[in-house]
Design a protein around this motif. Structure first.
Motif, PDB file in Angstrom:
ATOM      1  N   PRO A  81       0.823  -1.229   0.000  1.00 40.90           N
ATOM      2  CA  PRO A  81       0.000   0.000   0.000  1.00 40.90           C
ATOM      3  C   PRO A  81       0.845   1.261   0.000  1.00 40.90           C
ATOM      4  N   ILE A 124       1.817   1.850  -3.530  1.00 40.53           N
ATOM      5  CA  ILE A 124       0.693   2.360  -4.326  1.00 40.53           C
ATOM      6  C   ILE A 124       0.460   3.844  -4.046  1.00 40.53           C
ATOM      7  N   LYS A 125       0.506   4.246  -2.749  1.00 40.69           N
ATOM      8  CA  LYS A 125       0.337   5.658  -2.400  1.00 40.69           C
ATOM      9  C   LYS A 125       1.457   6.511  -2.992  1.00 40.69           C
TER      10      LYS A 125
END
Length: 579
Positions: free
Chosen positions: A169, A172-173
């Motif tokens: 994550p 992805i951020k």
């Protein structure tokens, strides 16, 4: 000598004398007899009667006997806990049968191993061998080291898995922020260039507009003059005006025509590349990235893992398979395979024969079949299995060292098979004919079952497919001639790798090559293509043969043989494999 070798009975002591030693064999029969002798090999105190057995049996005559009172006792330093006892007779293990590699007690040696050529006392085996340490201990220590490596690797793998999932994550951020920043920069850059273009274009359009308005004013003046002269002037005046204004009108006509010809509409658009266009679907249906889940070898395991190496081939021999006798048809070798000793076995579909070639590809054996054979595979040192395609059977032929071929037995099956290869020591893998699954598993007794593989629902044909099985990794390789593909199915995970490459055209025969790589006959390109189990093209070799069809590799992976289906140009070739 061991503790059990010295048996004292205080109640049999004679006053004024030392402790008496009791005969062990007699004591086992509930008899108390004074021991007179001690056998260091048997590790027993014996009476005269029991010790005379050493003169009866030849294999006991080499034992060394001493007087019992001369033998010194010592305490055993290790409790064998029954390991030195015969499981069958509960006697001490004293002998070793070198023929059958078994430990024996006295009863075993006399009853069960009397026909063996070499039954030796364990003491003598130990004396003539030089031990540099326990082999079992070394092996166990090696296994313990590997087991610790496995545990450490699993712990490391778990930690890496947690790290990767935690990082995902965040990644992805980070990518989202970078994409937003990229679009912000893109907006500034595009607006800047568009404004520059707009200013330049407006300047050109304004100049063109001003010039055209001047042409309109000149046109209006000319029209007014002509109208006046045609309304109020004489014919002579009209003629003079026509002649005087002709040149001016022609210039105006040319200029206005040029401006009209160069007339253009200016538009500005901005389109994203196709890779950035998202379909009208939720983001969960379209992921702008690729999630990869894979298993890979650790650095420690890579040391002993097979390496995908490109092989090199050297032509050893090549023979033409032309028709030599008028009674025979032009041969078509539907199957070839190496025997373990290096001889090559081939089955001739057209002439219904099984043939044997030596290492120099000289024909040394032949057997007439009663049906057109479809394939052949070496089963053992002197056995081969042959399929017919149309009959519900597998024939096992015996090929002796003198190259004589005889029918040994027939395995009855319920499915028609065109070709077979080895799965392991007890099973074959067979290519089916008119069955729902392209390949099946066949036992040596004829029992059949399907692979746990979800093969695509399509029509499979022996004319469009070929296959092989990779024993070490439990994978099935299936070619598709019409699709020009090679599919590698993993039986354990029920997954597949599809290989499609310009070097693979009309893939026919397929075999397992060195390092368990895959060798494929590319029929249209006259090449042999080497593929890794992950689908990587490792090498490709052009061969002097049109339409290569069948390929096989020797047991030691040092030679390969190829035959073709080129009518009028049939060949059989043997190559040396190197790395």
């Amino acid at each position: 000598m061991a503790e059990k070798g010295c048996i004292y009975k205080e109640k049999y002591e004679v006053p004024g004398k030392g402790k008496q030693i009791i005969c062990q064999p007699c004591l086992s029969k509930d008899k108390q007899t004074i021991a007179e002798k001690f056998c260091s090999t048997c590790d027993e105190f014996q009476c005269l009667e029991c010790s005379n057995v050493h003169n009866t049996h030849a294999f006991l005559r080499s034992h060394v006997l001493v007087n019992a009172n001369e033998a010194k006792t010592k305490q055993s330093s290790f409790d064998m806990k029954g390991l030195d006892q015969c499981y069958q007779h509960q006697e001490v293990l004293k002998f070793f049968c070198e023929d059958e590699n078994l430990l024996c007690c006295s009863t075993c040696a006399i009853v069960d191993h009397r026909k063996c050529q070499s039954v030796v006392e364990i003491q003598k085996v130990v004396e003539r061998k030089t031990y540099r340490g326990s082999t079992l201990k070394n092996k166990l220590q090696e296994m313990r080291q590997k087991a610790n490596i496995i545990v450490d690797s699993i712990v490391s793998s778990k930690a890496k898995l947690d790290e990767d999932i935690t990082e995902m994550p965040i990644k992805i951020k980070r990518m989202r922020d970078e994409v937003i920043k990229m679009f912000d920069e893109l907006e500034i850059s595009v607006v800047k260039h568009v404004e520059m273009f707009q200013n330049e274009t407006l300047k050109k359009l304004t100049m063109k507009q001003s010039q055209t308005k001047k042409y309109l004013a000149d046109i209006a003046t000319c029209l007014e003059t002509i109208d006046n002269v045609y309304q109020n002037g004489s014919l002579v005046q009209q003629f003079i005006v026509e002649q005087k204004m002709k040149n001016d009108v022609n210039v105006l006509h040319t200029n206005v025509g040029a401006e009209c010809h160069d007339l253009e509409t200016v538009t500005v658009t901005f389109d994203f590349d196709e890779t950035l266009k998202l379909p009208p679907l939720p983001i969960t249906d379209y992921v702008p990235g690729q999630l990869s889940v894979k298993f890979c070898l650790s650095e420690t395991a890579k040391v002993i893992a097979p390496v995908n190496k490109a092989m090199r081939t050297t032509l050893v021999n090549s023979i033409d398979l032309k028709q030599k006798r008028s009674k025979e048809k032009e041969p078509l070798y539907a199957g070839i395979d190496f025997l373990p000793d290096g001889r090559l076995v081939a089955v001739d579909n057209k002439n219904e024969k099984c043939l044997v070639y030596n290492e120099r590809l000289k024909k040394v054996g032949s057997y007439q079949l009663s049906y057109p054979p479809q394939s052949v595979v070496a089963v053992s040192e002197d056995e081969v299995a042959i399929t017919s395609g149309g009959a519900l059977k597998l024939d096992i032929l015996r090929v002796n060292k003198s190259n004589d071929i005889t029918l040994d037995r027939t395995i009855k099956v319920t499915t028609k098979y065109y070709s077979i290869c080895h799965k392991d020591d007890k099973y074959f893998v067979g290519e089916t004919n008119n069955h729902s699954s392209p390949v099946r598993i066949i036992s040596s007794t004829g029992k059949e079952k399907d692979f746990n593989i979800n093969f695509p629902s399509k029509s499979y044909s022996v004319t469009t497919n070929a296959y092989t099985y990779i024993r070490n990794s439990d994978k099935v390789v299936l070619t598709d001639r019409s699709e020009h593909t090679v599919c590698i199915y993993d039986v354990k995970t029920n997954t597949r790798v599809v290989v499609k490459d310009d070097q693979i055209k009309d893939p026919c025969g397929v075999a397992v090559g060195p390092y368990d790589t895959i060798l494929v006959c590319s029929n249209e390109t006259d090449c042999i293509v080497q593929i890794s189990q992950t689908g990587q093209i490792l090498s490709s070799y052009k061969i002097d043969m049109i339409f290569p069809k069948k390929i096989c590799v020797s047991r030691d992976r040092s030679f390969l043989a190829i035959t073709n289906a080129g009518e009028g140009e049939m060949k059989l070739q043997k190559f040396k494999i190197s790395h």
